[in-house]
Design a protein around this motif. Sequence first.
Motif: not given
Length: 256
Positions: A196-198, A214-217, A234-236, A247-248
């Motif tokens: 996902t984008t930052v 992104g999250e909204a999309t 989120f992957q940790k 990237l996240p």
Amino acid sequence: MSDANNVFSQLSGSTPADASISKEHGLAYWESVSADENGMLGGIPTFAGFANTSKIDLQGSRNFLAKFGIGSKPGLRRCKRILEGGAGVGRITEGLLTELLVVDENEDGKGPGKVDVVEPIAKFTAKLQGEKGVGKVYVMGLEEWVPEIGEGENKYDLVWTQWCVGHLTDEQLVAYLQRCKSALAEDGLIVIKENTTVLGNDEFDKEDSSVTRGEATFQKVFQKAGLKVVKAEFQKGFPQTRTMKLLPVRMYALKP
């Protein structure tokens, strides 16, 4: 233009990032990549400190599924049938999904479980043909795949799609998820695991002709597909250095 694309265009207020996706360019990129784990991960494991990226990724996925009672450990349930979208050379197929399968004849009398895989690059799927635990191999893109659930066959207990939906337009991703939903078992689960984008915007990568959303999309896509996010994490644990950070990566568990 479809209703789905209208929604995304209105959100962005400009030409959406997915409008630049070229299927031909994307396929050409992956045809040029080596058919091994390093190729699947964009060369990341070769960088100092990043050799265990795949291992960390797989364990994160294993932990996520365990929260839904799915796994190979005692007390967790196994799957009769799994679909993997964008299987590549089988890094996740063999490193995670086949271990989740019913290993003996299940209560339906239909034998051991199977993982069906979808992957458009034939040189990647070649090593999966006939492998233990692998069922149907669809050499095609996710946008072309149509579920084949024969009479008396189990539907999918789990649909796992990772690091590949960036090659689909928003409209194609909605349609893919709707097809997955139609082939899902009653208590089945769909998981999307993606970068996902930052900053939350959608970004186009011309190198492999893909979009990082992104999250909204993602939320709009899931809603349009008629799916609810029942858990997102989120992957940790991914490595990082002073000069390099991945990237996240987020895991979305979806149900109708």
